[in-house]
Design an enzyme around this catalytic site. Structure first.
Site, PDB file in Angstrom:
ATOM      1  CG  HIS A 117      -5.390  15.928  -5.013  1.00 25.57           C
ATOM      2  ND1 HIS A 117      -5.414  16.808  -3.960  1.00 25.57           N
ATOM      3  CD2 HIS A 117      -5.449  14.682  -4.468  1.00 25.57           C
ATOM      4  CE1 HIS A 117      -5.510  16.139  -2.836  1.00 25.57           C
ATOM      5  NE2 HIS A 117      -5.518  14.843  -3.100  1.00 25.57           N
ATOM      6  CE  LYS A 121     -10.294  13.544   2.199  1.00 26.95           C
ATOM      7  NZ  LYS A 121      -9.494  12.371   2.298  1.00 26.95           N
ATOM      8  CG  ASP A 122      -5.541  12.363   5.625  1.00 31.38           C
ATOM      9  OD1 ASP A 122      -6.320  11.418   5.454  1.00 31.38           O
ATOM     10  OD2 ASP A 122      -4.928  12.911   4.689  1.00 31.38           O
ATOM     11  CB  SER A 149      -9.298  12.058  -1.475  1.00 35.30           C
ATOM     12  OG  SER A 149      -8.781  10.751  -1.326  1.00 35.30           O
ATOM     13  CB  SER A 150      -4.904  10.011  -4.142  1.00 32.72           C
ATOM     14  OG  SER A 150      -3.983  11.064  -3.971  1.00 32.72           O
ATOM     15  CG  HIS A 155      -1.191  16.129  -2.663  1.00 33.07           C
ATOM     16  ND1 HIS A 155      -1.997  15.400  -3.500  1.00 33.07           N
ATOM     17  CD2 HIS A 155      -0.954  15.346  -1.584  1.00 33.07           C
ATOM     18  CE1 HIS A 155      -2.240  14.229  -2.958  1.00 33.07           C
ATOM     19  NE2 HIS A 155      -1.622  14.155  -1.797  1.00 33.07           N
ATOM     20  CD  GLN A 175       0.538   5.491   5.063  1.00 31.04           C
ATOM     21  OE1 GLN A 175       1.657   5.927   5.297  1.00 31.04           O
ATOM     22  NE2 GLN A 175      -0.480   6.307   4.795  1.00 31.04           N
ATOM     23  N   GLY A 192       2.132  10.795  -3.381  1.00 27.76           N
ATOM     24  CA  GLY A 192       2.038  11.025  -4.820  1.00 27.76           C
ATOM     25  C   GLY A 192       0.600  11.126  -5.293  1.00 27.76           C
ATOM     26  CG  ASN A 193      -3.086  10.177  -7.849  1.00 30.03           C
ATOM     27  OD1 ASN A 193      -4.202  10.214  -7.382  1.00 30.03           O
ATOM     28  ND2 ASN A 193      -2.869  10.229  -9.137  1.00 30.03           N
TER      29      ASN A 193
HETATM   30  O1  PAF Z   1      -1.222  11.549   4.252  1.00 28.82           O
HETATM   31  C1  PAF Z   1      -0.451  10.861   3.543  1.00 28.82           C
HETATM   32  O2  PAF Z   1      -0.365  10.997   2.324  1.00 28.82           O
HETATM   33  C2  PAF Z   1       0.402   9.798   4.216  1.00 28.82           C
HETATM   34  O3  PAF Z   1      -0.263   9.226   5.287  1.00 28.82           O
HETATM   35  C3  PAF Z   1       1.799  10.307   4.633  1.00 28.82           C
HETATM   36  C4  PAF Z   1       1.678  11.400   5.684  1.00 28.82           C
HETATM   37  C5  PAF Z   1       2.531  10.850   3.419  1.00 28.82           C
HETATM   38  C6  PAF Z   1       2.614   9.170   5.237  1.00 28.82           C
HETATM   39  O4  PAF Z   1       2.794   8.132   4.319  1.00 28.82           O
END
Ligand code: PAF
Length: 279
Positions: free
Chosen positions: A30, A146-147, A182-183, A33, A57, A27-28
């Site tokens: 931008h 980004k990740d 990024s959020s 996403h 996480q 969520g949140n």
């Molecule tokens: O990248 C993210 O926003 C999170 O790590 C994900 C992939 C939604 C898992 O919670």
């Protein structure tokens, strides 16, 4: 757009769909996403998004409680993008009992870089992603570069478990000054927001230096950290790795122009930012 909060309703909505493209989020939302949603639409139909802030996480001292939750605004954005179903379960729905079965990424991928500084992070990510895949049963799923480490770990998980999901990588979306969206950018103060693009600028410098003098990698990494520290940052790492497996390149790799990526994480005030750049 249909908004469903239970696995049963989600399955009802998606019955018979064989080409679903999925974008999991916390969520949140931008522009970064939303670019994932657009890419998803090119890899399947219908597009399904999820919003779930996954407690598994987050470490005990991390920002789970204050992670920005903007559900109404997120729904409007997703509807505008033509998303067909939003799956937004609560914790009781996704974890009705303690989640005792978990995915354990291999040490050489899950406990380096982000995994070293955020122990358990990738166990939490892969566990929820596997569970979300099991709920949505997508043909394709989109994750942002980004990740970078997350993307690689999820791709490897899909391969090792023979999951029938194509993992699609999306380019990082940046603000005009270079800051990766990024959020967590929302945590920055006005002064920090002005400073924040220095992380991306530092990665650009590392890239240029690596292209010119790859064998001097260790010095280049060290000096990049020092430059950020001198500006008031607290870097966790700035590390050049092989793109293929995120391991440290050998001298042979460096001499042979093996594809590389520089990954970074650094704290600016109370906000920890990550970014990376392929070299
Ligand atoms: O990248 C993210 O926003 C999170 O790590 C994900 C992939 C939604 C898992 O919670």
């Amino acid at each position: 757009m249909k908004i469903v909060s239970t696995i049963e309703d989600l399955r009802d909505q998606l019955r018979g769909q064989l080409r679903t493209a999925f974008v999991p989020t916390m969520g949140n939302l931008h522009e970064g996403h939303l670019s994932l949603m657009r890419l998803a639409a090119r890899h399947g139909d219908p597009v399904v998004a999820s919003i779930f802030v996954n407690r598994l996480q987050f470490g005990p001292n991390e920002d789970f409680d204050r992670y920005p939750r903007t559900f109404e605004a997120d729904c409007e954005k997703l509807a505008r993008e033509g998303v067909y179903v939003l799956f937004a379960p609560d914790e009781k729905e996704l974890y009705p009992e303690p989640q005792e079965y978990r995915v354990n990424p291999p040490h050489h991928l899950g406990d380096i870089l982000e995994g070293e500084f955020r122990p358990g992070f990738f166990v939490g990510v892969t566990t929820v992603v596997l569970k979300l895949f099991s709920c949505v049963q997508p043909r394709a799923a989109v994750f942002g570069k980004k990740d970078y480490q997350q993307l690689m770990i999820i791709r490897n998980m899909c391969r090792q478990f023979a999951l029938p999901v194509e993992v699609v990588a999306a380019e990082t979306v940046r603000a005009t000054d270079g800051l990766a969206l990024s959020s967590r950018n929302g945590y920055l103060t006005a002064a920090e927001r002005i400073e924040a693009p220095a992380l991306a600028a530092t990665l650009q410098e590392v890239r240029a230096q690596m292209l010119a003098k790859p064998l001097e990698m260790a010095r280049i990494e060290r000096e990049a950290c020092a430059r950020l520290e001198a500006r008031g940052w607290y870097p966790d790492y700035i590390s050049v790795r092989r793109r293929a497996d995120l391991q440290t390149p050998s001298m042979v790799d460096l001499a042979a122009a093996t594809p590389l990526v520089v990954l970074s994480a650094a704290r600016l005030g109370a906000t920890r930012l990550i970014d990376n750049l392929e070299i």
